[in-house]
Design an enzyme around this catalytic site. Sequence first.
Site, PDB file in Angstrom:
ATOM      1  N   HIS A   1       0.829  -1.207   0.000  1.00 44.43           N
ATOM      2  CA  HIS A   1       0.000   0.000   0.000  1.00 44.43           C
ATOM      3  C   HIS A   1       0.863   1.257   0.000  1.00 44.43           C
ATOM      4  O   HIS A   1       0.659   2.172  -0.815  1.00 44.43           O
ATOM      5  CB  HIS A   1      -0.904  -0.031   1.235  1.00 44.43           C
ATOM      6  CG  HIS A   1      -1.798   1.160   1.364  1.00 44.43           C
ATOM      7  ND1 HIS A   1      -3.090   1.173   0.896  1.00 44.43           N
ATOM      8  CD2 HIS A   1      -1.585   2.394   1.927  1.00 44.43           C
ATOM      9  CE1 HIS A   1      -3.637   2.358   1.141  1.00 44.43           C
ATOM     10  NE2 HIS A   1      -2.749   3.106   1.774  1.00 44.43           N
ATOM     11  N   GLU A   2       1.815   1.308   0.911  1.00 48.20           N
ATOM     12  CA  GLU A   2       2.664   2.492   1.013  1.00 48.20           C
ATOM     13  C   GLU A   2       3.574   2.634  -0.202  1.00 48.20           C
ATOM     14  O   GLU A   2       3.910   3.749  -0.611  1.00 48.20           O
ATOM     15  CB  GLU A   2       3.497   2.434   2.293  1.00 48.20           C
ATOM     16  CG  GLU A   2       2.675   2.486   3.569  1.00 48.20           C
ATOM     17  CD  GLU A   2       1.821   3.735   3.667  1.00 48.20           C
ATOM     18  OE1 GLU A   2       2.214   4.784   3.107  1.00 48.20           O
ATOM     19  OE2 GLU A   2       0.743   3.671   4.290  1.00 48.20           O
TER      20      GLU A   2
ATOM     21  N   HIS B   1       1.776   4.705  -2.794  1.00 51.00           N
ATOM     22  CA  HIS B   1       1.905   6.150  -2.573  1.00 51.00           C
ATOM     23  C   HIS B   1       3.303   6.629  -2.959  1.00 51.00           C
ATOM     24  O   HIS B   1       3.469   7.671  -3.609  1.00 51.00           O
ATOM     25  CB  HIS B   1       1.655   6.471  -1.097  1.00 51.00           C
ATOM     26  CG  HIS B   1       0.251   6.198  -0.643  1.00 51.00           C
ATOM     27  ND1 HIS B   1      -0.851   6.677  -1.306  1.00 51.00           N
ATOM     28  CD2 HIS B   1      -0.224   5.498   0.427  1.00 51.00           C
ATOM     29  CE1 HIS B   1      -1.953   6.280  -0.668  1.00 51.00           C
ATOM     30  NE2 HIS B   1      -1.591   5.562   0.383  1.00 51.00           N
TER      31      HIS B   1
END
Length: 267
Positions: A22-23, A26
Site C-alpha cells: 500500500h505504502e 503512494h
Amino acid sequence: MSGFLIAVAAVAVVLGFMILIHEFGHYAAAKLLGVRVEVFSIGFGKRLLGFRRGETDYRIAAIPLGGYVKMSGENPMDARTGDPAEFMSHPRWHRFLIAIAGPAMNIALAIGLLAFVYAIHFEYPIFLDQPAVISWVKKDSAAAQAKLQPGDRIVRIDGIENPTWEQLEPRVMLSPNQSLDVTIQRGDKTFGTTIVPKPVTASQVGSAGWYPNESVMVGDLEPDKPAAQAGKPRPGGIEWCGRDRIAAVGRLCRRQAHALVHGQVRQ
C-alpha cells in the site's frame, strides 16, 4: 498455544506485507509525479535500521504494525515555501493520483495473487461439474421422505435444468424449510416430486440428505486423538497421512462415512 502463536505471526506477516504494498503505491506515484519523499518507513515509532538514498530515508521502525510515507509539504497546515517538489505545490489531480495509488496497489495485489494461485494450483472437487446423480440418501432426510434412491438423477430443481452439483448444493442450502420442486430420472422413467430441505448445523443451512459420489479425504489429524493414535506406525500396519481416503467406517459405505465425518450420522 503454538497454533495461536503461529496464527498471530502469520497475521503480522500478511498485514505487514499488505501495508508495504500500500505504502509503496503512494511512494511510487509521488516519485513518478516529482514529489519529494522524505521517509519511507515500514512500521512506526523509533527508527531501528535503514539507509538513505537521495532525498529519501528508507527505514524499519520499532512497531511493525503499519508503515507510512512522508512527503515534503504534505501537511496543508504547514507554511508553503513554493518548492515545486512539495506535495501541496502540485495540482489537485496529482495529489488525487498519489492518494489512490495505495488502495490501487492493494487491489492489484489481490487480483495478481489470485490469478497466480489459480494458474499454478487450484483444487476443485471433480464431482461439482458432474450431473447431479445421487450416490447415497441419508435415512429420514428430505430425500428419503421423497423416496429418492441412489442412482437417481436430478434433471430439474426449482427451475434449473440438468443441474450439476455445483448448481444444486447452493440452491438446497439456501432453502431450509422451503419446498423445492424436483424432477427425477430413474432409469427410463421421469417423475416429479417435492422436497423440503431440513435446517442443519448452527448456521441452519438446508440439507436434502442426498450426496454425490465423492471421496472422503483426511485433511488433518489432532494430536492424541483416536485417529492420530490409529496412525502410529506398527508392524504390518498402515500409517495415516494428510491425504488418506476413508473407504469405509465399520460397515458404513463411503457415502455414509462422509456423512459420519461431518456429524450427519448417529453412531
